[in-house]
Design an enzyme around this catalytic site. Structure first.
Site, mmCIF file in Angstrom:
data_model
loop_
_atom_site.group_PDB
_atom_site.id
_atom_site.type_symbol
_atom_site.label_atom_id
_atom_site.label_comp_id
_atom_site.label_asym_id
_atom_site.label_seq_id
_atom_site.Cartn_x
_atom_site.Cartn_y
_atom_site.Cartn_z
ATOM 1 N N LYS A 1 0.855 -1.209 0.000
ATOM 2 C CA LYS A 1 0.000 0.000 0.000
ATOM 3 C C LYS A 1 0.882 1.247 0.000
ATOM 4 O O LYS A 1 0.658 2.184 -0.764
ATOM 5 C CB LYS A 1 -0.881 -0.012 1.252
ATOM 6 C CG LYS A 1 -1.536 1.315 1.575
ATOM 7 C CD LYS A 1 -2.412 1.277 2.813
ATOM 8 C CE LYS A 1 -1.683 1.559 4.085
ATOM 9 N NZ LYS A 1 -1.391 2.958 4.367
ATOM 10 N N CYS B 1 -5.208 12.377 12.299
ATOM 11 C CA CYS B 1 -5.860 11.053 12.382
ATOM 12 C C CYS B 1 -5.609 10.530 13.792
ATOM 13 O O CYS B 1 -4.975 11.207 14.607
ATOM 14 C CB CYS B 1 -5.297 10.114 11.324
ATOM 15 S SG CYS B 1 -3.649 9.591 11.714
ATOM 16 N N ARG C 1 -0.184 14.711 12.483
ATOM 17 C CA ARG C 1 0.276 14.423 11.107
ATOM 18 C C ARG C 1 0.357 15.700 10.251
ATOM 19 O O ARG C 1 -0.291 15.835 9.222
ATOM 20 C CB ARG C 1 -0.621 13.380 10.437
ATOM 21 C CG ARG C 1 -0.968 12.173 11.279
ATOM 22 C CD ARG C 1 -0.096 10.965 11.212
ATOM 23 N NE ARG C 1 0.325 10.478 9.950
ATOM 24 C CZ ARG C 1 -0.223 9.438 9.306
ATOM 25 N NH1 ARG C 1 -1.302 8.902 9.782
ATOM 26 N NH2 ARG C 1 0.280 9.011 8.182
HETATM 27 C C1 EPZ Z 1 4.166 7.160 6.196
HETATM 28 O O1 EPZ Z 1 3.352 8.172 6.759
HETATM 29 C C2 EPZ Z 1 3.293 5.910 6.136
HETATM 30 N N1 EPZ Z 1 2.144 6.163 5.280
HETATM 31 C C3 EPZ Z 1 2.822 5.544 7.542
HETATM 32 O O2 EPZ Z 1 2.083 4.332 7.448
HETATM 33 C C4 EPZ Z 1 4.057 5.284 8.408
HETATM 34 O O3 EPZ Z 1 3.634 5.001 9.727
HETATM 35 C C5 EPZ Z 1 4.943 6.546 8.401
HETATM 36 O O4 EPZ Z 1 5.298 6.883 7.037
HETATM 37 C C6 EPZ Z 1 6.231 6.336 9.186
HETATM 38 O O5 EPZ Z 1 6.942 5.257 8.640
HETATM 39 C C7 EPZ Z 1 2.309 6.064 3.941
HETATM 40 O O6 EPZ Z 1 3.392 5.773 3.453
HETATM 41 C C8 EPZ Z 1 1.092 6.312 3.104
HETATM 42 P P1 EPZ Z 1 6.144 10.685 8.105
HETATM 43 P P2 EPZ Z 1 3.852 9.714 6.713
HETATM 44 O O7 EPZ Z 1 5.996 11.903 7.262
HETATM 45 O O8 EPZ Z 1 4.568 9.977 5.432
HETATM 46 C C9 EPZ Z 1 5.995 14.074 11.383
HETATM 47 C C10 EPZ Z 1 0.257 2.914 7.740
HETATM 48 O O9 EPZ Z 1 -0.148 2.362 8.762
HETATM 49 N N2 EPZ Z 1 5.843 15.008 10.247
HETATM 50 O O10 EPZ Z 1 7.371 9.837 7.962
HETATM 51 O O11 EPZ Z 1 2.697 10.579 7.048
HETATM 52 C C11 EPZ Z 1 4.774 13.160 11.540
HETATM 53 O O12 EPZ Z 1 3.771 13.807 12.284
HETATM 54 C C12 EPZ Z 1 0.689 4.360 7.793
HETATM 55 O O13 EPZ Z 1 0.384 2.351 6.617
HETATM 56 C C13 EPZ Z 1 5.868 16.381 10.488
HETATM 57 O O14 EPZ Z 1 6.013 16.815 11.628
HETATM 58 O O15 EPZ Z 1 4.881 9.725 7.910
HETATM 59 C C14 EPZ Z 1 5.356 11.977 12.262
HETATM 60 O O16 EPZ Z 1 5.427 12.262 13.650
HETATM 61 C C15 EPZ Z 1 0.412 4.985 9.147
HETATM 62 N N3 EPZ Z 1 5.723 17.242 9.447
HETATM 63 C C16 EPZ Z 1 6.777 11.874 11.698
HETATM 64 O O17 EPZ Z 1 7.070 13.156 11.129
HETATM 65 C C17 EPZ Z 1 5.574 16.802 8.158
HETATM 66 O O18 EPZ Z 1 5.470 17.641 7.237
HETATM 67 C C18 EPZ Z 1 6.923 10.829 10.594
HETATM 68 O O19 EPZ Z 1 5.933 11.106 9.639
HETATM 69 C C19 EPZ Z 1 5.557 15.405 7.920
HETATM 70 C C20 EPZ Z 1 5.706 14.529 8.978
#
Ligand code: EPZ
Length: 417
Positions: free
Chosen positions: A22, A116, A121
């Site tokens: 996914k 969420c 996020r």
């Molecule tokens: C991706 O989410 C995945 N989703 C998530 O999987 C996964 O848990 C996550 O990466 C971490 O590995 C998809 O790939 C569709 P991040 P993403 O940006 O990209 C903070 C599942 O269950 N952050 O790496 O949203 C954020 O809040 C899902 O399949 C900011 O602060 O994750 C988090 O604390 C759940 N500002 C951390 O960074 C931003 O602009 C990591 O988020 C972006 C992120």
């Protein structure tokens, strides 16, 4: 509203075929917007989030056709740049269309994804980093209004924090930026490598120049291609944990074992017997599960998307374990539900103290997010009696045919309306 009835206790024995990823499919689907040609994608998982992303592409003017196991996307007439709230609100990854739209049309209006269950996020890193490529942003009425009248100009950007989505948005956008872009402190999840392989096959110029650094030269033309999506490593990890948890004997097929080395090593550490083959992994669960301390971290660390699942396994360990969640600020929603099944898990900040030697009891439960919902199924598999899991729409976002796959290896799960 559908729910699942799970009848335990079951030992899982047999083979499970792992579906496409996914989290690789979503950025690759978004990246097809760069193309004006036809793109054929294979091995897309049949899950709700993929359906939603395809609907989002259609709302932008992509023509999509599903034939047998392939999705054909024709963007020759794709011109729209408006990604509506009603599609993005259910699938946060909708923000990934921002990069390709602004790269191709120099403007875009994309709904800000809501938060969420697992956290606020935010997308601040996406926006700040894109603005370094020359994008001007205005946030109005819950939408990101993006403009780059002169087009994107390549530059060097260092992400302030490792972010999977921001890395993906920037890699895609930089493929059409003028000149050279260097991105530092990138996330390096396998799904990002799959996205890069897809873009390279389309003719983009991308080179990894360091562990977390990537160099991209903008291109003007990209080719019509077909591409097969990598396996879903989180689905694979989930079923391996299920095998260990139920003292079962499970073989998972269509995987690349080295990509899930961390998960395999953790399961060996807790006492499971694991045999690794070229494209499959066999796990035999042991009666004695050893307690461990574990923290989630960006790849190649232990994935946050398996944190709820390993927590269930550690409830069966011989002593107390500690799980530290270092990626999301609120990813312990499953704890309350597991405690209702008899677990004794104490959350202190981003740490969970997981008491061992627990025997779960069946209960009526509520899923709160995708991975929490699957952890409830795992717990229900270990206990005699019927558990009911509500709000399984969370589950259907990311697990293809989960009850079919589990029932084939000895579970007894029924979907009821
Ligand atoms: C991706 O989410 C995945 N989703 C998530 O999987 C996964 O848990 C996550 O990466 C971490 O590995 C998809 O790939 C569709 P991040 P993403 O940006 O990209 C903070 C599942 O269950 N952050 O790496 O949203 C954020 O809040 C899902 O399949 C900011 O602060 O994750 C988090 O604390 C759940 N500002 C951390 O960074 C931003 O602009 C990591 O988020 C972006 C992120």
């Amino acid at each position: 509203m559908q729910k699942l009835e799970v009848f335990g206790a079951k030992k899982l024995k047999g083979q499970i075929n792992i579906s496409g990823s996914k989290n690789a499919s979503l950025p690759i689907l978004a990246a097809t917007l760069l193309s004006k040609n036809r793109i054929t994608l294979k091995n897309l998982p049949k899950v709700k989030d993929i359906e939603t992303m395809i609907n989002l592409l259609q709302s932008l003017g992509s023509i999509t056709k599903l034939n047998k196991q392939s999705l054909i996307i024709d963007n020759s007439k794709q011109k729209k740049v408006f990604a509506s709230y009603n599609l993005v609100k259910t699938m946060r990854a909708g923000i990934l269309v921002l990069g390709p739209l602004i790269a191709k049309f120099r403007k875009a209006k994309v709904s800000l994804p809501g938060g969420c269950a697992i956290g606020t996020r935010p997308v601040d890193i996406h926006l700040k980093s894109l603005s370094k490529l020359g994008v001007k942003f205005k946030i109005l009425g819950g939408y990101v209004h993006a403009n780059a009248p002169k087009g994107l100009i390549g530059t060097t950007i260092r992400f302030p924090k490792i972010s999977v989505g921001a890395t993906e948005n920037l890699i895609i956008a930089a493929c059409f930026a003028k000149g050279k872009t260097i991105l530092n402190n990138c996330a390096i999840e396998p799904e990002i490598k799959d996205l890069v392989n897809f873009l390279l096959k389309m003719g983009c110029k991308i080179t990894w120049i360091g562990k977390r650094s990537i160099k991209i030269y903008g291109v003007k033309q990209i080719k019509e291609i077909s591409y097969s999506i990598m396996f879903d490593r989180i689905e694979a990890g989930t079923y391996l944990i299920a095998g260990a948890l139920t003292e079962g004997n499970l073989q998972i097929n269509n995987v690349i074992p080295k990509i899930i080395k961390t998960e395999i090593d953790v399961l060996k550490k807790v006492g499971a017997k694991i045999k690794v083959y070229r494209d499959k992994v066999n796990i035999i669960g042991s009666k004695k599960i050893k307690s461990i301390e574990i923290n989630t971290s960006p790849y190649p660390g232990f994935p946050t998307d398996l944190q709820a699942q390993i927590m269930v396994l550690l409830c069966k360990a011989n002593k107390k374990s500690i799980i530290q969640e270092d990626i999301f600020e609120n990813r312990f929603m499953h704890v309350a539900e597991l405690n209702r099944m008899g677990a004794q898990i104490l959350v202190k900040g981003n740490k969970a103290e997981v008491k061992g030697n627990i025997n779960f009891a069946p209960a009526e439960l509520m899923a709160t997010d995708l991975r929490a919902s699957v952890s409830l199924i795992l717990a229900a598999l270990t206990t005699k009696g019927k558990s009911i899991i509500n709000r399984i729409y969370h589950l259907d976002r990311g697990y293809e045919n989960i009850e079919k796959k589990l029932n084939k290896v000895g579970a007894k799960i029924r979907r009821v309306n």
